[in-house]
Every structure is written in structure tokens, then in C-alpha cells.
Design a protein around this motif. Structure first.
Motif, PDB file in Angstrom:
ATOM      1  N   GLN A   1       0.772   4.084  -2.794  1.00 41.08           N
ATOM      2  CA  GLN A   1       0.471   5.474  -2.430  1.00 41.08           C
ATOM      3  C   GLN A   1       1.542   6.417  -2.957  1.00 41.08           C
ATOM      4  O   GLN A   1       1.242   7.517  -3.418  1.00 41.08           O
TER       5      GLN A   1
ATOM      6  N   ARG B   1      -4.021   6.823   1.852  1.00 39.94           N
ATOM      7  CA  ARG B   1      -4.481   5.463   2.099  1.00 39.94           C
ATOM      8  C   ARG B   1      -5.983   5.310   1.820  1.00 39.94           C
ATOM      9  O   ARG B   1      -6.426   4.312   1.255  1.00 39.94           O
TER      10      ARG B   1
ATOM     11  N   GLN C   1       0.828  -1.207   0.000  1.00 36.49           N
ATOM     12  CA  GLN C   1       0.000   0.000   0.000  1.00 36.49           C
ATOM     13  C   GLN C   1       0.863   1.259   0.000  1.00 36.49           C
ATOM     14  O   GLN C   1       0.585   2.216  -0.720  1.00 36.49           O
TER      15      GLN C   1
END
Ligand code: GLN
Length: 297
Positions: free
Chosen positions: A35, A42, A31
Motif C-alpha cells: 500500500q 487496502r 499489504q
């Protein structure tokens, strides 16, 4: 073409298997990489599982994932790490701030009077006001020094490191975080300090891993500066030096607080005792390990 949901599932499984990370850590790391290349938060990522990246973004992501799969620490790939609620720039010249080190910051903050005492109550008058001086030895990215200085804008922090490259990162962090009450000095422990200057509090997260400890060949530690990690045959070489010299740099009653290894607390308390410290204690980190010891002069 894989969408975000596919990427998260497949790449976190690959990362987890390759680096022996637990599944949730691997997922968070993927993640973070997504990002970064998508330049999103998020919440956006979680709300767009069907999104497919354009080719240029996908290429940038593939490169970051490739580096991570080779073991490069996430903090070096992203160039930053959160510590004590602040974002610090980190480079391979600096140790990566660890969550357990927040304990050292908390114990330091407990020993800084608020408000600082006035001169007539025993506070010291400096050029422009009253001063409570704190010294951080081996500051690295500046995480400990700047977390303390940011929380207590009335104190004067001096952050030292033997490495000019690390100091450049620490200075940059002070600037990015707009922290003005910190000075930086290249010094191998106490060597460059003015002998006449005494501190109310000395903090340090020095190297404390034994040189032959196999942990140095594992995980993030393989990529971090050995000078920030390893300290002689028993890991205590630098702590021994810091403790022995500390009384000459402390105000009467001034505190020394040191982070150390999971099995070093009793030996560090013994060193503090031999150097004449009082009120010697050790404190447990969130994992229940005695992680910080200290005493006052
Ligand atoms: N806590 C680090 C580790 O073993 C060591 C940091 C240090 O030596 N100060 O992961």
C-alpha cells in the motif's frame, strides 16, 4: 514478473518464517508495504491481485521488504502507527504505541468530568476559562497525551519527555492532528515542572522492563529506545520515582494512572499504598493481563 497475489503469498511466507510472525500478521505487513509503495488503500490492493508493479515501484518495495526482513519494526519503516483511531508519526526516537496502552487512555478519559465543572462547582478558573490539567510523563510520540487531548478538547494537557528528539515527534503529531490544547516540555520526569502547578490527572507509560530481561533483545524492542523500555534491575526504578513524587504534583483527589509490566501490578499497588494513594486499583488489558494501576491523592 510477480503480481500482487504472488507477492502477498510468497513474501508473507518469507516474512513469517524469518521473523517468526504468525501468517496473518505477516500478510497484513506485506499489504502495508505494498500500500505504501503503490500509494493505494487496502480495498484497491485486494481488488487487484493481478496487478504487476512497474520497475521503480518494485525497487522501492524490495527495499522496504529487505529492511523488514532484517527486523526493523514496520512502524519505523512506514514512519507511522495508528493508536486510539489517530495516526501518529513515530521514529526510532520514540517507543511504538501498543494497542494495550489504549486501556490507559480509556481509564484516563473515565476520570475527566464532562462537561468540566464551573468555578462555582469547584472547577478552577484559569486565564481564559476553567481548567482540568493533565500531565503525561514520558510522552514519546505523544500518543497517550494526544489521544486524551483530542477526545477532550476542553482540558489542558502537558506532555513531558526527557528526550528532545521524542518531543519533536510529539509536537509534530500535535500539529498534524491539529490538537491545540497540548503543551510540551523537556523534563526528566518532574524535574522541569513548576512546583506550584498541580494536576488533576497524571498518566504515564514509563519504561518498566528489567534491564536484563531477554525480551529487550527480541522483535521490535531491539530497535526501540532503551530509555523508553528498561528501568533498573526489577523494571520498577522509574515507576517507584513517579509514584513517590506524584502527590506533590496532584490536586487533592487527583488521579495517577500508570501502565506497567504483566507481573508488576501487586508491587505497583503496594507503591501507591505507601505513597498514600486511595481507591487503588488495577485494570486488565484485552489479553487479561493487569496492565494499568492507579489511585487518587
Ligand atoms: N509494553 C512494552 C513491551 O514490553 C514495554 C513498554 C514500556 O516499557 N513502557 O513490549
Amino acid at each position: 514478473m510477480r503480481n500482487i497475489q504472488n507477492i502477498l503469498a510468497q513474501d508473507s511466507a518469507q516474512l513469517s518464517a524469518t521473523l517468526a510472525l504468525d501468517a496473518s500478521t505477516a500478510r497484513i505487513e506485506v499489504q502495508c508495504l505494498l500500500q505504501r509503495v503503490l500509494n493505494v488503500g487496502r480495498a484497491w490492493l485486494l481488488a487487484h491481485p493481478e496487478h504487476c508493479m512497474d520497475e521503480a515501484t518494485q525497487t522501492r518495495y524490495d527495499e522496504l521488504l529487505r529492511r523488514r526482513l532484517l527486523g526493523e519494526p514496520l512502524a519505523y519503516i512506514l514512519g507511522e502507527r495508528e493508536f486510539f483511531g489517530l495516526i501518529f508519526r513515530v521514529t526510532p526516537a520514540t517507543l511504538i504505541p501498543r494497542p494495550e496502552t489504549e486501556l490507559l487512555v480509556e481509564l484516563a478519559l473515565q476520570r475527566i468530568p464532562a462537561p468540566l465543572p464551573l468555578a462555582e462547582e469547584g472547577g478552577r478558573k484559569a486565564g481564559r476559562g476553567y481548567e482540568f490539567r493533565v500531565l503525561d510523563l514520558g510522552t514519546g510520540s505523544g500518543a497517550i497525551a494526544l489521544a486524551i487531548a483530542h477526545t477532550c478538547p476542553a482540558i489542558q494537557m502537558l506532555a513531558c519527555d526527557a528526550s528532545a528528539d521524542a518531543l519533536a515527534v510529539a509536537r509534530e503529531n500535535a500539529q498534524r492532528l491539529s490538537i491545540g490544547n497540548s503543551a510540551f516540555m523537556q523534563s526528566d520526569w518532574y524535574t522541569a515542572l513548576d512546583d506550584a502547578q498541580r494536576f488533576d490527572l497524571i498518566v504515564s507509560n514509563p519504561p518498566y522492563v528489567a534491564v536484563h530481561d531477554p525480551h529487550l533483545q527480541q522483535g521490535d524492542l531491539r530497535f526501540e529506545p532503551e530509555s523508553a523500555l528498561a528501568s533498573g534491575d526489577d523494571g520498577l526504578r522509574d515507576i517507584r520515582h513517579i509514584v513517590a513524587e506524584a502527590p506533590a504534583h496532584l490536586q487533592p483527589g487527583g488521579w495517577l494512572l500508570l501502565e506497567h509490566g504483566y507481573d508488576q501490578a501487586a508491587r505497583v499497588r503496594e507503591l501507591l499504598h505507601s505513597a498514600g494513594f486511595d481507591a487503588i486499583f488495577s485494570a486488565h488489558d484485552m489479553a487479561g493481563v493487569e496492565r494499568v494501576s492507579g489511585g487518587h491523592a
